[in-house]
Design a protein around this motif. Structure first.
Motif, PDB file in Angstrom:
ATOM      1  N   LEU A   1       0.833  -1.198   0.000  1.00  0.00           N
ATOM      2  CA  LEU A   1       0.000   0.000   0.000  1.00  0.00           C
ATOM      3  C   LEU A   1       0.876   1.259   0.000  1.00  0.00           C
ATOM      4  CD1 LEU A   1      -2.722  -1.009   2.612  1.00  0.00           C
ATOM      5  CD2 LEU A   1      -3.015  -0.850   0.137  1.00  0.00           C
ATOM      6  N   ASP A   2       0.468   2.225  -0.810  1.00  0.00           N
ATOM      7  CA  ASP A   2       1.193   3.500  -0.897  1.00  0.00           C
ATOM      8  C   ASP A   2       0.631   4.455   0.153  1.00  0.00           C
ATOM      9  OD1 ASP A   2       2.539   5.793  -1.573  1.00  0.00           O
ATOM     10  OD2 ASP A   2       1.713   5.955  -3.601  1.00  0.00           O
ATOM     11  N   GLN A   3       1.519   4.959   1.038  1.00  0.00           N
ATOM     12  CA  GLN A   3       1.107   5.935   2.050  1.00  0.00           C
ATOM     13  C   GLN A   3       1.581   7.338   1.713  1.00  0.00           C
ATOM     14  OE1 GLN A   3       1.200   4.715   6.236  1.00  0.00           O
ATOM     15  NE2 GLN A   3       2.004   2.728   5.602  1.00  0.00           N
ATOM     16  N   GLY A   4       2.260   7.508   0.585  1.00  0.00           N
ATOM     17  CA  GLY A   4       2.620   8.840   0.118  1.00  0.00           C
ATOM     18  C   GLY A   4       3.962   9.360   0.575  1.00  0.00           C
ATOM     19  N   PHE A   5       4.767   8.546   1.255  1.00  0.00           N
ATOM     20  CA  PHE A   5       6.047   9.015   1.775  1.00  0.00           C
ATOM     21  C   PHE A   5       7.194   8.555   0.873  1.00  0.00           C
ATOM     22  CE2 PHE A   5       3.263   9.175   5.426  1.00  0.00           C
ATOM     23  CZ  PHE A   5       3.639  10.359   6.051  1.00  0.00           C
ATOM     24  N   LYS A   6       8.185   9.435   0.715  1.00  0.00           N
ATOM     25  CA  LYS A   6       9.351   9.163  -0.113  1.00  0.00           C
ATOM     26  C   LYS A   6      10.612   9.253   0.741  1.00  0.00           C
ATOM     27  CE  LYS A   6       6.541   9.212  -3.655  1.00  0.00           C
ATOM     28  NZ  LYS A   6       6.101   7.945  -4.267  1.00  0.00           N
ATOM     29  N   PRO A   7      11.600   8.374   0.498  1.00  0.00           N
ATOM     30  CA  PRO A   7      12.845   8.427   1.268  1.00  0.00           C
ATOM     31  C   PRO A   7      13.554   9.768   1.110  1.00  0.00           C
ATOM     32  CG  PRO A   7      12.680   6.370   0.030  1.00  0.00           C
ATOM     33  CD  PRO A   7      11.579   7.253  -0.463  1.00  0.00           C
ATOM     34  N   VAL A   8      14.248  10.173   2.156  1.00  0.00           N
ATOM     35  CA  VAL A   8      15.052  11.390   2.144  1.00  0.00           C
ATOM     36  C   VAL A   8      16.511  10.988   2.328  1.00  0.00           C
ATOM     37  CG1 VAL A   8      15.523  13.586   3.290  1.00  0.00           C
ATOM     38  CG2 VAL A   8      13.167  12.768   3.084  1.00  0.00           C
ATOM     39  N   GLU A   9      17.352  11.433   1.434  1.00  0.00           N
ATOM     40  CA  GLU A   9      18.762  11.052   1.489  1.00  0.00           C
ATOM     41  C   GLU A   9      19.401  11.525   2.803  1.00  0.00           C
ATOM     42  OE1 GLU A   9      22.882  11.576  -1.142  1.00  0.00           O
ATOM     43  OE2 GLU A   9      20.976  12.479  -1.803  1.00  0.00           O
ATOM     44  N   GLY A  10      20.066  10.595   3.474  1.00  0.00           N
ATOM     45  CA  GLY A  10      20.766  10.939   4.701  1.00  0.00           C
ATOM     46  C   GLY A  10      19.896  11.032   5.933  1.00  0.00           C
ATOM     47  N   SER A  11      18.655  10.531   5.848  1.00  0.00           N
ATOM     48  CA  SER A  11      17.752  10.618   6.990  1.00  0.00           C
ATOM     49  C   SER A  11      16.985   9.321   7.163  1.00  0.00           C
ATOM     50  CB  SER A  11      16.769  11.782   6.810  1.00  0.00           C
ATOM     51  OG  SER A  11      15.820  11.804   7.867  1.00  0.00           O
ATOM     52  N   ARG A  12      16.656   9.006   8.395  1.00  0.00           N
ATOM     53  CA  ARG A  12      15.788   7.858   8.663  1.00  0.00           C
ATOM     54  C   ARG A  12      14.324   8.191   8.365  1.00  0.00           C
ATOM     55  NH1 ARG A  12      17.829   6.567  14.682  1.00  0.00           N
ATOM     56  NH2 ARG A  12      18.186   8.819  14.584  1.00  0.00           N
ATOM     57  N   ALA A  13      14.009   9.470   8.303  1.00  0.00           N
ATOM     58  CA  ALA A  13      12.632   9.898   8.064  1.00  0.00           C
ATOM     59  C   ALA A  13      12.309   9.910   6.579  1.00  0.00           C
ATOM     60  CB  ALA A  13      12.407  11.284   8.659  1.00  0.00           C
ATOM     61  N   GLN A  14      11.055   9.637   6.249  1.00  0.00           N
ATOM     62  CA  GLN A  14      10.557   9.759   4.886  1.00  0.00           C
ATOM     63  C   GLN A  14       9.590  10.936   4.830  1.00  0.00           C
ATOM     64  OE1 GLN A  14       8.967   6.064   3.392  1.00  0.00           O
ATOM     65  NE2 GLN A  14      10.793   4.894   3.926  1.00  0.00           N
TER      66      GLN A  14
ATOM     67  N   GLY B   1       6.251  10.915  13.109  1.00  0.00           N
ATOM     68  CA  GLY B   1       6.976  11.719  14.087  1.00  0.00           C
ATOM     69  C   GLY B   1       7.461  13.008  13.467  1.00  0.00           C
ATOM     70  N   LYS B   2       8.048  13.849  14.304  1.00  0.00           N
ATOM     71  CA  LYS B   2       8.612  15.104  13.822  1.00  0.00           C
ATOM     72  C   LYS B   2       9.897  14.841  13.033  1.00  0.00           C
ATOM     73  CE  LYS B   2       5.525  17.656  15.939  1.00  0.00           C
ATOM     74  NZ  LYS B   2       4.542  18.458  15.199  1.00  0.00           N
ATOM     75  N   TRP B   3      10.387  15.888  12.394  1.00  0.00           N
ATOM     76  CA  TRP B   3      11.606  15.778  11.595  1.00  0.00           C
ATOM     77  C   TRP B   3      12.809  15.512  12.499  1.00  0.00           C
ATOM     78  CZ3 TRP B   3      13.612  14.754   7.166  1.00  0.00           C
ATOM     79  CH2 TRP B   3      14.900  15.176   6.843  1.00  0.00           C
ATOM     80  N   ASP B   4      13.697  14.655  12.026  1.00  0.00           N
ATOM     81  CA  ASP B   4      14.931  14.347  12.734  1.00  0.00           C
ATOM     82  C   ASP B   4      15.928  15.493  12.511  1.00  0.00           C
ATOM     83  OD1 ASP B   4      17.143  13.301  13.922  1.00  0.00           O
ATOM     84  OD2 ASP B   4      17.411  11.637  12.522  1.00  0.00           O
ATOM     85  N   LEU B   5      16.144  16.318  13.529  1.00  0.00           N
ATOM     86  CA  LEU B   5      17.003  17.499  13.388  1.00  0.00           C
ATOM     87  C   LEU B   5      18.445  17.125  13.093  1.00  0.00           C
ATOM     88  CD1 LEU B   5      15.600  19.764  16.242  1.00  0.00           C
ATOM     89  CD2 LEU B   5      15.047  19.801  13.807  1.00  0.00           C
TER      90      LEU B   5
ATOM     91  N   ILE C   1      19.047  20.695  10.350  1.00  0.00           N
ATOM     92  CA  ILE C   1      18.132  21.690  10.907  1.00  0.00           C
ATOM     93  C   ILE C   1      17.702  22.645   9.795  1.00  0.00           C
ATOM     94  CG2 ILE C   1      17.923  23.576  12.577  1.00  0.00           C
ATOM     95  CD1 ILE C   1      19.935  22.151  14.324  1.00  0.00           C
ATOM     96  N   GLY C   2      16.435  22.831   9.672  1.00  0.00           N
ATOM     97  CA  GLY C   2      15.917  23.742   8.656  1.00  0.00           C
ATOM     98  C   GLY C   2      16.049  23.242   7.241  1.00  0.00           C
ATOM     99  N   ARG C   3      16.199  21.943   7.065  1.00  0.00           N
ATOM    100  CA  ARG C   3      16.410  21.391   5.725  1.00  0.00           C
ATOM    101  C   ARG C   3      15.225  21.665   4.799  1.00  0.00           C
ATOM    102  NH1 ARG C   3      18.534  15.192   4.680  1.00  0.00           N
ATOM    103  NH2 ARG C   3      18.660  15.276   2.400  1.00  0.00           N
TER     104      ARG C   3
END
Length: 492
Positions: free
Chosen positions: A258-271, A296-300, A304-306
């Motif tokens: 199932l597609d939840q709409g999130f895409k990987p971000v280079e260098g981050s565990r967050a999508q 969750g919130k963005w991994d600083l 920061i401010g990416r």
């Protein structure tokens, strides 16, 4: 191509201005709507500033082009939803696997608070047991308050206390205009500073922990094979648009593609959420309307401010590992943003309380999930509802419009659970929600009124006489043939 224009009251001030210079003709060919989509242009330009070909004058041609573009947009949406099924999933679907229900959640929160105070992890002098105190107040006005009432009461308390302490001129809640100041009860609950805010933080974290632990053992539950088979059978016949109110991961474990709409971000565990691609995808989709343990919130540490100039500060990100979401961005309750009414709305990885519309329309992915869900209901006449108790009025208003949007083409199947009668196992009480006015709209027949009056179902599944509504009160996974029965009805 569509152009969205937002017009404010300032537009009226332009009426007295002189007209602007006429704009040149449209810069490209106007599309023609055909069965196969958009074909070649209706008209062509003859050089910059040239005239339009065809018998219509320029004004009429532009009107025709506008109509064609709107029709093309509708065609593209209609094609997207041709073989799709909209699914709405409530807590009853996860309860079929043995996960906590609404009453179980409230008991867990009360036990957790008492346990941590007894252990000394929480010091009563710094945090008096506020959950039980607030619930006792709620029980004086509500017959059966649950954890969502508790959350709403705490949010109201924070709003009132902050309004009372705020300087004049700030955006404040108006409840104090009609009361004689802060009540004695409210002051007693806030004798220790920031206790209501801390209580909200505990509620959110404990709620996530409860469902994270429950989700970790989902595949080990004895009904898991039947649960997975049910959703696999449904997905093999339709492209699914699933909206769920549940915080757990049962659905995505059963249907991992199932597609939840999130895409990987280079260098981050967050999508990061991509709302445009999510809305346009032709794959099956999953929308956690009220949050998930993976948000969750963005991994600083990832910068920061990416995305500071693109994302809202309160936007949420997806962590494939729920522990990462817990450690990085689940955390503290946010007493911002303040709603337009001046109330503090707690927006985080789970959306609870009684101010859900103010919360889900403020941040991503909730805002896109909601608008996509509305598009799904409008575009597909087929709707499957599993384990939803019809407790969210803003969703009920949408569901009630299925008959207006789709007429006799609608096919609505609903799976709920009510216990059978002891002396007549085939007979069951009708679910409480049938008295909210939804049933006559969906069935399109006055014969459903007898079901509302008697509140009794002699056999399940129950089919409306017009063939547009099916109600199964035996609960999810009640029979091995349940998925086949639903598929036959939806295809009728």
């Amino acid at each position: 191509m569509l152009l969205c224009v937002y017009v404010g009251v300032g537009a009226a001030a332009l009426r007295g201005r002189p007209p602007r210079r006429p704009r040149p003709p449209l810069p490209s060919a106007c599309p023609v709507l055909t069965r196969d989509g958009i074909s070649a242009g209706l008209t062509e330009r003859r050089g910059h500033g040239g005239s339009w070909s065809g018998s219509e004058d320029q004004g009429d041609t532009r009107d025709a082009c506008a109509r064609q573009r709107r029709s093309a947009h509708k065609l593209s949406l209609g094609g997207l939803y041709m073989n799709r099924l909209t699914v709405l999933v409530g807590a009853g679907a996860s309860q079929a696997l043995g996960l906590p229900g609404t009453n179980d959640v409230l008991e867990y929160l009360l036990e957790k608070e008492a346990e941590l105070i007894a252990e000394g992890t929480i010091r009563p002098t710094l945090y008096p047991p506020i959950f039980e105190t607030v619930l006792n107040l709620l029980r004086q006005h509500h017959e059966n308050p649950n954890f969502e009432h508790l959350m709403h009461a705490l949010e109201c308390l924070v709003s009132i206390l902050n309004t009372d302490a705020a300087p004049r001129g700030r955006h404040q809640s108006m409840e104090l205009l009609f009361t004689n100041g802060i009540s004695t009860c409210a002051r007693e609950l806030s004798t220790v500073p920031h206790v209501p805010d801390l209580a909200i933080t505990y509620l959110i974290n404990w709620l996530c922990n409860l469902f994270e632990n429950a989700s970790a053992t989902t595949r080990e539950r004895h009904r898991w094979p039947a649960y997975q088979d049910f959703w696999t059978a449904i997905s093999q016949n339709f492209t699914l648009d699933i909206a769920t109110f549940n915080y757990d991961t049962c659905i995505e474990l059963a249907l991992p593609d199932l597609d939840q709409g999130f895409k990987p971000v280079e260098g981050s565990r967050a999508q990061r959420f991509d709302g445009l691609s999510f809305q346009r995808t032709e794959d099956s989709r999953l929308m956690h309307l009220h949050g998930s343990i993976h948000l969750g919130k963005w991994d600083l540490k990832s910068g920061i401010g990416r995305f500071a100039y693109e994302d809202n500060w309160h936007d949420l990100y997806y962590y494939p590992n729920a522990r990462d979401a817990a450690m990085i961005g689940r955390a503290g309750a946010q007493t911002e943003p303040i709603s337009q009414s001046g109330r503090h709305t707690i927006i985080g990885p789970v959306i609870t309380g009684l101010q859900k519309p103010d919360k889900i329309l403020s941040v991503e992915p909730y805002a896109s999930y909601y608008h996509t869900f509305v598009d799904c209901l409008r575009s597909s006449p087929r709707l499957l509802i599993v384990g939803y108790g019809f407790g969210d009025t803003y969703i009920n208003q949408l569901l009630s419009r299925m008959s207006r949007w789709h007429g006799a083409a609608r096919r609505i199947a609903c799976i709920d659970y009510t216990p059978p009668w002891i002396d007549a196992p085939e007979t069951r009480n009708a679910p409480a929600w049938i008295r909210n006015g939804m049933l006559p709209r969906w069935t399109g027949s006055d014969k459903s009124l007898s079901l509302i009056d008697t509140r009794m179902i002699e056999s399940t599944p129950w089919y409306a006489s017009g063939g547009m509504f099916m109600l199964d009160c035996a609960g999810l996974l009640a029979r091995p043939t349940q998925a086949d029965e639903i598929l036959r009805f939806l295809a009728s």
